[in-house]
Scaffold this active site. Sequence first.
Site, PDB file in Angstrom:
ATOM      1  N   LYS A   1       6.393  -2.841  -8.677  1.00 45.81           N
ATOM      2  CA  LYS A   1       6.995  -4.175  -8.756  1.00 45.81           C
ATOM      3  C   LYS A   1       6.022  -5.195  -9.332  1.00 45.81           C
ATOM      4  O   LYS A   1       6.439  -6.165  -9.971  1.00 45.81           O
ATOM      5  CB  LYS A   1       7.541  -4.615  -7.401  1.00 45.81           C
ATOM      6  CG  LYS A   1       6.497  -4.765  -6.294  1.00 45.81           C
ATOM      7  CD  LYS A   1       5.924  -6.158  -6.185  1.00 45.81           C
ATOM      8  CE  LYS A   1       4.831  -6.241  -5.140  1.00 45.81           C
ATOM      9  NZ  LYS A   1       4.242  -7.588  -5.038  1.00 45.81           N
TER      10      LYS A   1
ATOM     11  N   THR B   1       8.943 -10.952  -5.971  1.00 42.61           N
ATOM     12  CA  THR B   1       7.816 -11.037  -6.896  1.00 42.61           C
ATOM     13  C   THR B   1       8.257 -11.381  -8.315  1.00 42.61           C
ATOM     14  O   THR B   1       7.501 -12.002  -9.062  1.00 42.61           O
ATOM     15  CB  THR B   1       7.044  -9.707  -6.899  1.00 42.61           C
ATOM     16  OG1 THR B   1       6.785  -9.310  -5.554  1.00 42.61           O
ATOM     17  CG2 THR B   1       5.723  -9.848  -7.623  1.00 42.61           C
TER      18      THR B   1
END
Length: 331
Positions: A192, A249
Amino acid sequence: MTVQVQPIGIAGAGAWGTALANAAASAGNDVVLWMRSPEHAAALAATRSNERFLPGVKLHDRIHPTADLSDLASSRAVLLVTPAQTTREMSAALAAVLPVETSLVLCAKGIERESGAFLGDVVETVRPGSPVAVLSGPSFADDVARGLPTAVTLACRNADLAEDLATALSGPTLRVYHHRDIRGVEIGGAAKNVLAIACGAVAGKGLGESAKAALIARGFAELLRFARAYGAKAETLMGLSGLGDLVLTCSSAHSRNFAFGQRLGQGLSVVDAAGGKLVEGAATASALVALARAKNIDMPIAEAVEQILSGAWTLDQAVDALMNRPIKSEH
């Protein structure tokens, strides 16, 4: 008779280490917070405030700062909250002072660049036979430190130990779920960060919210392909440490990886965009792409990020490459 309660150890007193120390203390634990600098430890003990990393956040009374690694030896578990690329070094240093039965909980998100090894495998090589767990999920250090509601995941191959650690760390504002899929949690956290750089670049370039949403969705598809190929469970990636962390994120400039990508999109060089700060996704990108290629896994977004970081492509070339890929079924 006084019962001696084992503290929770934290190795690393940056923003995330300090935040986890506050959370663990709020959950009712005594906490030993280790940092490299004796001066920093003394200042933290005196002021009860880590102004360098978390300005305005007071250190919980149950936290005991130290620069002596051996002070962690009596901990029931030690949370390793140092950068991913220092995991081997720190694990070896801890192996010299911790009993073999002490659990080490990995809190960094990445893949070792030199070896291409997942961090859990690195620790198991350095401390064979010792318990290893991984903590990850959608969590900004400032939110956790200030006691804002947050939920994360802890994975350990020993189900009873996973439950025990999760229970010990869960408090009024931090909820820790648990399961046994270490590999899935590791992959979600590492991948991620790389995908967040791509989303930040799209934002910085002004390519629109639609493009960012497409990157998140297609990035998640890449993450799932990679996870399945490396033995992780798909349901792990559907949870907090996969989809949850990816969405957070990839959507906020509070993420260092997103902010780094955003500056790239605004035209800054890789060095200037980093601004002297550690960007875990940048350190992980080449290792992630190499592992994908080793199993012939299609990860065009991660590859585009790696090409930009290596200087092989400009951002415009990366966008063109992604938009001109052959049309295929979404599934």
